[in-house]
Design an enzyme around this catalytic site. Sequence first.
Site, PDB file in Angstrom:
ATOM      1  N   LYS A 224       0.742  -1.223   0.043  1.00 26.61           N
ATOM      2  CA  LYS A 224      -0.079  -0.002   0.116  1.00 26.61           C
ATOM      3  C   LYS A 224       0.763   1.375  -0.114  1.00 26.61           C
ATOM      4  O   LYS A 224       0.327   2.319  -0.486  1.00 26.61           O
ATOM      5  CB  LYS A 224      -0.963   0.183   1.285  1.00 26.61           C
ATOM      6  CG  LYS A 224      -1.878  -1.090   1.195  1.00 26.61           C
ATOM      7  CD  LYS A 224      -2.511  -1.688  -0.052  1.00 26.61           C
ATOM      8  CE  LYS A 224      -3.531  -2.715  -0.027  1.00 26.61           C
ATOM      9  NZ  LYS A 224      -2.944  -3.876   0.418  1.00 26.61           N
TER      10      LYS A 224
ATOM     11  N   TYR B 181     -12.068 -14.681   2.413  1.00 26.91           N
ATOM     12  CA  TYR B 181     -11.118 -13.578   2.868  1.00 26.91           C
ATOM     13  C   TYR B 181     -10.836 -13.664   4.199  1.00 26.91           C
ATOM     14  O   TYR B 181     -11.634 -13.938   5.165  1.00 26.91           O
ATOM     15  CB  TYR B 181     -12.122 -12.280   2.380  1.00 26.91           C
ATOM     16  CG  TYR B 181     -11.021 -11.305   2.852  1.00 26.91           C
ATOM     17  CD1 TYR B 181      -9.923 -10.852   2.245  1.00 26.91           C
ATOM     18  CD2 TYR B 181     -10.929 -10.434   4.325  1.00 26.91           C
ATOM     19  CE1 TYR B 181      -9.065  -9.856   2.552  1.00 26.91           C
ATOM     20  CE2 TYR B 181     -10.196  -9.654   4.609  1.00 26.91           C
ATOM     21  CZ  TYR B 181      -9.287  -9.183   3.548  1.00 26.91           C
ATOM     22  OH  TYR B 181      -8.396  -8.172   4.225  1.00 26.91           O
TER      23      TYR B 181
ATOM     24  N   TYR C 179      -2.788 -12.599   2.523  1.00 28.98           N
ATOM     25  CA  TYR C 179      -2.679 -12.269   1.395  1.00 28.98           C
ATOM     26  C   TYR C 179      -1.403 -13.194   0.710  1.00 28.98           C
ATOM     27  O   TYR C 179      -1.488 -13.833  -0.294  1.00 28.98           O
ATOM     28  CB  TYR C 179      -2.151 -10.730   1.259  1.00 28.98           C
ATOM     29  CG  TYR C 179      -3.512  -9.778   1.334  1.00 28.98           C
ATOM     30  CD1 TYR C 179      -4.451  -9.640   0.517  1.00 28.98           C
ATOM     31  CD2 TYR C 179      -3.719  -9.214   2.763  1.00 28.98           C
ATOM     32  CE1 TYR C 179      -5.605  -8.937   0.846  1.00 28.98           C
ATOM     33  CE2 TYR C 179      -4.732  -8.420   2.972  1.00 28.98           C
ATOM     34  CZ  TYR C 179      -5.683  -8.049   1.872  1.00 28.98           C
ATOM     35  OH  TYR C 179      -6.879  -7.448   2.027  1.00 28.98           O
TER      36      TYR C 179
HETATM   37  C1  LIG Z   1      -3.671  -5.326   0.184  1.00 32.72           C
HETATM   38  C2  LIG Z   1      -2.696  -6.345   0.052  1.00 32.72           C
HETATM   39  C3  LIG Z   1      -2.731  -7.225  -1.078  1.00 32.72           C
HETATM   40  C4  LIG Z   1      -3.731  -7.120  -2.235  1.00 32.72           C
HETATM   41  O1  LIG Z   1      -3.403  -5.818  -3.014  1.00 32.72           O
HETATM   42  P1  LIG Z   1      -4.649  -5.283  -3.834  1.00 32.72           P
HETATM   43  O2  LIG Z   1      -4.132  -4.026  -4.482  1.00 32.72           O
HETATM   44  O3  LIG Z   1      -5.597  -5.072  -2.655  1.00 32.72           O
HETATM   45  O4  LIG Z   1      -5.149  -6.284  -4.854  1.00 32.72           O
HETATM   46  C5  LIG Z   1      -1.624  -8.096  -0.924  1.00 32.72           C
HETATM   47  N1  LIG Z   1      -0.891  -8.401  -0.013  1.00 32.72           N
HETATM   48  C6  LIG Z   1      -1.068  -7.541   0.874  1.00 32.72           C
HETATM   49  C7  LIG Z   1      -0.123  -7.907   2.221  1.00 32.72           C
HETATM   50  C8  LIG Z   1      -1.917  -6.610   1.220  1.00 32.72           C
HETATM   51  O5  LIG Z   1      -2.064  -5.932   2.276  1.00 32.72           O
END
Ligand SMILES: *Cc1c(COP(=O)(O)O)cnc(C)c1O
Length: 351
Positions: free
Chosen positions: A59, A272, A298
């Site tokens: 992010k 999720y 993730y």
């Molecule tokens: C938000 C996030 C993602 C996914 O990225 P997006 O842009 O939301 O698809 C992947 N890995 C981590 C650790 C994240 O925080």
Amino acid sequence: MDAHSRQTKKIDLDRFPRVALCHQPTPIESLPRLSEYLGGPNVFVKRDDCTGLATGGNKTRKLEFLVGEALQQNADTLVTQGAVQSNHVRQTAAAACRVGLACYALLERRVEGAGPSYERTGNVFIDRLFGATLEFRPGGLDMNAEAMAAAERLRDEGRRPYFIPGGGSNEVGALGYVSCAQEIIDQVAAMDTGFDWIVMATGSTGTQAGLVAGLHALGASLPVMGVSVRQPREKQIKAVHDLAARTLATIDGGSLPTSSVIVDDGYVGPGYGVPAESTLEALDLAAKLEGLLLDPVYSGKGFAGLIGLARANFFKPTDNVLFLHTGGSAALFAYETTLLPQTAAAEEATA
Ligand SMILES: *Cc1c(COP(=O)(O)O)cnc(C)c1O
């Protein structure tokens, strides 16, 4: 090395407002012990878990452009939303502190049956250290609409809110991964190996969309496999493609065939924020073979996808596969009882 990947083209991002938040370029490292364990392909990792801001993650690249626009608009408060253990909210709260803005975040209780530490430790704990104002919401609401309504309330009180959608995923945030595409192509040009695939986790879509848009604008023929962390394949492809197309329009990069967006939804597991068996195995292998931390929401699912595809001979054994590590390890603490149930039970018994 694929000749098409050697690019001299550059994408001009200088016309967009931006603040420096990120350690970049992030390193690319090889994972020889994991590659050997799998019997190929050769796995490399792009360390976007090391972007530097408040334990790092993907992010931060998006926030360079989002916060840039917020400052240009003279905002005084960043307003955003995410799941309770949102890495995006944590990085937004940190970015707000870096530039002297307030942060107001709505946290959705999207994950059912999470243990007691889920709402207290990990990312939520860090959000609080940064002084973010947090409001909890039940699961299933339209959270972007909720956050926009909160921004309107702040405006009525005389504040100057800047709304950031969940995950920072709009055409402004996605510019962060257009920039990452450029960075990867520059790194490839300086290395003596190229890549045949990029593999990554995909959620709110901005990361994959920006990367695919950037690679397309650069004319690079490097395919990106998005491993879905929540949605079925068709839905995720459409969402990524929509944002990638809008991002390309923002940088005047032409149009994008839908076939450029590749998604595998075989590693979502129960849903999720809930790790599958394959997620737990991926975390374990990355940790014990390479000393590499993944997360249960993730990057663990993304890496499980890479492992699963390797076992299914999706890659050639000689392929070079780059895993884009998007971060997330701050959430590990909130998942302690899920990840190490025996330890947790043993401690309970001796307490
Ligand atoms: C938000 C996030 C993602 C996914 O990225 P997006 O842009 O939301 O698809 C992947 N890995 C981590 C650790 C994240 O925080």
